[in-house]
Design an enzyme around this catalytic site. Structure first.
Site, mmCIF file in Angstrom:
data_model
loop_
_atom_site.group_PDB
_atom_site.id
_atom_site.type_symbol
_atom_site.label_atom_id
_atom_site.label_comp_id
_atom_site.label_asym_id
_atom_site.label_seq_id
_atom_site.Cartn_x
_atom_site.Cartn_y
_atom_site.Cartn_z
ATOM 1 N N ASP A 8 0.950 -1.288 0.076
ATOM 2 C CA ASP A 8 0.174 0.127 0.133
ATOM 3 C C ASP A 8 0.874 1.270 -0.229
ATOM 4 O O ASP A 8 2.140 1.300 -0.111
ATOM 5 C CB ASP A 8 -1.021 -0.042 1.298
ATOM 6 N N HIS A 9 0.401 2.307 0.180
ATOM 7 C CA HIS A 9 1.046 3.659 0.145
ATOM 8 C C HIS A 9 2.204 3.811 1.099
ATOM 9 O O HIS A 9 3.290 4.131 0.913
ATOM 10 C CB HIS A 9 0.129 4.835 0.354
ATOM 11 N N CYS A 65 2.977 -3.295 3.925
ATOM 12 C CA CYS A 65 2.204 -2.256 4.459
ATOM 13 C C CYS A 65 3.037 -1.265 5.476
ATOM 14 O O CYS A 65 4.178 -1.690 5.628
ATOM 15 C CB CYS A 65 0.700 -2.633 4.754
ATOM 16 N N GLY A 66 2.256 -0.609 6.190
ATOM 17 C CA GLY A 66 2.929 0.351 7.271
ATOM 18 C C GLY A 66 3.505 -0.672 8.329
ATOM 19 O O GLY A 66 4.787 -0.573 8.650
ATOM 20 N N THR A 67 2.569 -1.548 8.951
ATOM 21 C CA THR A 67 3.146 -2.422 10.085
ATOM 22 C C THR A 67 3.483 -3.663 9.632
ATOM 23 O O THR A 67 4.103 -4.494 10.343
ATOM 24 C CB THR A 67 2.149 -2.424 11.246
ATOM 25 N N GLY A 68 2.792 -4.218 8.486
ATOM 26 C CA GLY A 68 2.837 -5.479 7.820
ATOM 27 C C GLY A 68 1.566 -6.320 8.669
ATOM 28 O O GLY A 68 1.187 -7.392 8.297
ATOM 29 N N GLY A 70 -1.928 -5.647 8.579
ATOM 30 C CA GLY A 70 -2.823 -5.711 7.811
ATOM 31 C C GLY A 70 -2.656 -6.836 6.617
ATOM 32 O O GLY A 70 -3.613 -7.528 6.312
ATOM 33 N N HIS A 98 10.924 -23.704 9.901
ATOM 34 C CA HIS A 98 10.020 -24.256 10.277
ATOM 35 C C HIS A 98 8.555 -24.140 9.745
ATOM 36 O O HIS A 98 7.712 -25.054 10.093
ATOM 37 C CB HIS A 98 9.793 -23.764 11.978
ATOM 38 N N ARG A 109 6.822 0.854 7.765
ATOM 39 C CA ARG A 109 7.340 2.011 8.921
ATOM 40 C C ARG A 109 7.927 1.403 9.792
ATOM 41 O O ARG A 109 8.214 2.064 10.905
ATOM 42 C CB ARG A 109 5.842 2.363 9.043
ATOM 43 N N ARG A 132 9.412 -32.964 11.378
ATOM 44 C CA ARG A 132 8.187 -32.816 12.592
ATOM 45 C C ARG A 132 7.643 -31.478 11.901
ATOM 46 O O ARG A 132 6.341 -31.289 12.278
ATOM 47 C CB ARG A 132 8.913 -32.468 13.699
ATOM 48 N N HIS A 133 8.292 -30.520 11.248
ATOM 49 C CA HIS A 133 7.551 -29.440 10.944
ATOM 50 C C HIS A 133 6.607 -29.585 9.629
ATOM 51 O O HIS A 133 5.499 -28.993 9.795
ATOM 52 C CB HIS A 133 8.509 -28.428 10.493
ATOM 53 N N ARG A 136 3.239 -30.542 11.316
ATOM 54 C CA ARG A 136 2.530 -29.267 11.810
ATOM 55 C C ARG A 136 1.645 -28.683 10.662
ATOM 56 O O ARG A 136 0.668 -28.270 10.916
ATOM 57 C CB ARG A 136 3.498 -28.614 12.537
HETATM 58 C C1 RB5 Z 1 -1.910 2.771 6.501
HETATM 59 O O1 RB5 Z 1 -2.083 3.762 7.152
HETATM 60 C C2 RB5 Z 1 -1.783 1.474 7.627
HETATM 61 O O2 RB5 Z 1 -2.858 1.145 8.248
HETATM 62 C C3 RB5 Z 1 -1.372 -0.043 6.908
HETATM 63 O O3 RB5 Z 1 -0.199 0.556 6.004
HETATM 64 C C4 RB5 Z 1 -0.905 -0.964 7.776
HETATM 65 O O4 RB5 Z 1 0.043 -0.623 8.443
HETATM 66 C C5 RB5 Z 1 -2.046 -1.704 8.173
HETATM 67 O O5 RB5 Z 1 -2.057 -2.661 9.106
#
Ligand code: RB5
Length: 150
Positions: A8-9, A65-68, A70, A98, A109, A132-133, A136
């Site tokens: 995403d952006h 994405c920003g945090t990964g 989503g 694993h 980010r 073993r993996h 699972r």
């Molecule tokens: C976008 O602002 C942010 O929510 C998205 O990139 C992501 O971090 C969601 O998990």
């Protein structure tokens, strides 16, 4: 090897960096957007890669994405997708050894570009250990068969 790539952006800048990096390592990135920093919804882009991995059209994909977070949630809705949110090298290695991760998710980010490249390199080069993996993972597949997934 062809690698699906989408963001995403908030992941755009890192996606561009990794696209160039993948090419220098001899991989063929299949860029499915987004293509600039205008605000978009990450599911619209995560779906593109996750669907292709789920269908077996692509063996591996990378989502940013920003945090990964989503993108991870989106990708793991797809049958056969084992998406791993990785922000360190130890997890990059273990996600392959694993859990046979086939989609790597990064937080644009959360980490710097050089660390991200090392994570990608490790994730691409580390083989699955099996044993073993494998048992699972088969249990995860049984869950997928039981529950409706795309
Ligand atoms: C976008 O602002 C942010 O929510 C998205 O990139 C992501 O971090 C969601 O998990």
């Amino acid at each position: 090897m062809q690698i699906g790539l989408a963001c995403d952006h908030a992941g755009f800048e890192l996606k561009e960096e990794l696209k160039a990096f993948l090419k220098t390592r001899g991989y063929e990135p299949m860029d499915m957007g987004t293509f600039d920093e205008e605000s978009v919804d990450y599911p619209d882009f995560g779906i593109q890669v996750a669907e292709k991995v789920s269908q077996g059209v692509l063996k591996r994909g990378i989502l940013i994405c920003g945090t990964g977070i989503g993108m991870s949630i989106v990708a793991n809705k797809f049958r056969g997708v084992r998406a791993s949110l990785v922000n360190d090298l130890y997890s990059a290695r273990l996600s392959r050894e694993h859990t046979d991760s086939n989609v790597l998710v990064l937080g644009g980010r959360m980490i710097g570009k050089e660390l991200a490249k090392e994570i990608v390199r490790t994730w691409l080069e580390t083989p699955f250990e099996g044993g073993r993996h494998q048992r699972r993972l088969e249990k995860i597949e049984a869950i997928e068969r039981r529950n409706f997934k795309l």
